[in-house]
Design an enzyme around this catalytic site. Structure first.
Site, PDB file in Angstrom:
ATOM      1  CG  ASP A 150      -7.195  -3.005  -2.551  1.00 16.19           C
ATOM      2  OD1 ASP A 150      -7.764  -2.205  -1.788  1.00 16.19           O
ATOM      3  OD2 ASP A 150      -5.967  -3.203  -2.540  1.00 16.19           O
ATOM      4  CG  HIS A 204      -5.763  -2.739   1.046  1.00  7.08           C
ATOM      5  ND1 HIS A 204      -5.151  -2.352  -0.133  1.00  7.08           N
ATOM      6  CD2 HIS A 204      -5.104  -2.059   2.031  1.00  7.08           C
ATOM      7  CE1 HIS A 204      -4.189  -1.493   0.124  1.00  7.08           C
ATOM      8  NE2 HIS A 204      -4.134  -1.307   1.429  1.00  7.08           N
ATOM      9  CB  SER A 227      -0.951  -0.050   1.200  1.00  8.45           C
ATOM     10  OG  SER A 227      -2.011   0.871   1.058  1.00  8.45           O
TER      11      SER A 227
END
Length: 238
Positions: free
Chosen positions: A187, A218, A128
């Site tokens: 996600d 995610h 991320s």
């Protein structure tokens, strides 16, 4: 050749990083960056699941981002590599902090060089927000003549570059750097559309991008971990 006009940003001051040393003298290194709100322990527990050879001489480093107010979190402080002001992740990036955090990662790479590990035996990995920093740090390293073994960019993206927000990266090239991008189809934090657009942008900067997607949100999953292990073993052979 290194770009003589490139100036690596001064690093930010962060918490002490975690180090996992191999059983023998390290001859390779993976620097793994966590995502928003996490810390250096976040991916520490993943090491046994990578199932790397017992005689692998790979040092793992897990940095922790500083505490900072995050606009999207109503200005509350949390561990972050940069601020997020909008969910238009690629278009409205905090390049000032991205550059500072990347400068810190470059300093970690330079420390490994000083300890005898060449840059082509170093992999940057990030999830991320950490993936953004891993990618940009690799660009800075490569532009400064430190060619890395590769980058693992997990559930992440790469922001758009413009004259206004990123004078350092403008005009630089990833010059065939090997990047593995892995993303979840479901996600709901970093939309896969951002990652797909980033893949094209990175390829336009001459990166060699491999793309993998998984039926997940995610997060990471078992199939992805196996693919990460294969990438590490391929780029950092014994």
């Amino acid at each position: 050749m290194p770009n003589s006009n490139l100036s690596v940003p001064a690093p930010i001051v962060v918490e002490p990083f975690l180090t996992h040393a191999p059983n023998a003298v390290a001859d390779a290194c993976v620097i793994w960056l966590h995502g928003l709100g996490a810390d250096g322990h976040d991916f520490e527990g993943l090491l046994p699941e990578l199932d790397l050879p017992k005689n692998a001489k790979i040092r793992f480093i897990f940095p922790t981002a500083p505490l900072m107010p995050v606009t999207l979190n109503m200005g509350m402080e949390m561990r972050a590599w940069y601020d997020i002001a909008s969910m238009q992740l690629r278009q409205k990036a905090d390049w000032d902090m991205i550059n500072l955090s990347s400068g810190y990662v470059v300093s970690l790479v330079q420390t490994q060089l000083a300890q005898g590990i060449p840059s082509d035996r170093i992999v940057l990995a990030g999830f991320s927000q950490g993936g953004v920093i891993a990618l940009h740090s690799a660009l800075l390293c490569q532009s400064a003549g430190m060619r890395l073994a590769g980058v693992l960019a997990l559930s992440t993206y790469y922001p758009e570059i413009s004259d206004q927000n990123d004078a350092v990266a403008k005009g630089q090239s990833f010059a065939e750097l090997s990047i593995l991008m892995a993303h979840g189809l479901y996600d709901n934090v970093c939309d896969i559309a951002f990652a797909r657009a980033s893949k094209v942008a990175l390829q336009d900067l001459n990166a060699q991008v491999s793309w993998l997607e998984y039926p997940m949100a995610h997060q990471v999953c078992a199939a992805e971990i196996a693919d990460l292990s294969a990438f590490i073993q391929d780029k950092l052979p014994e």
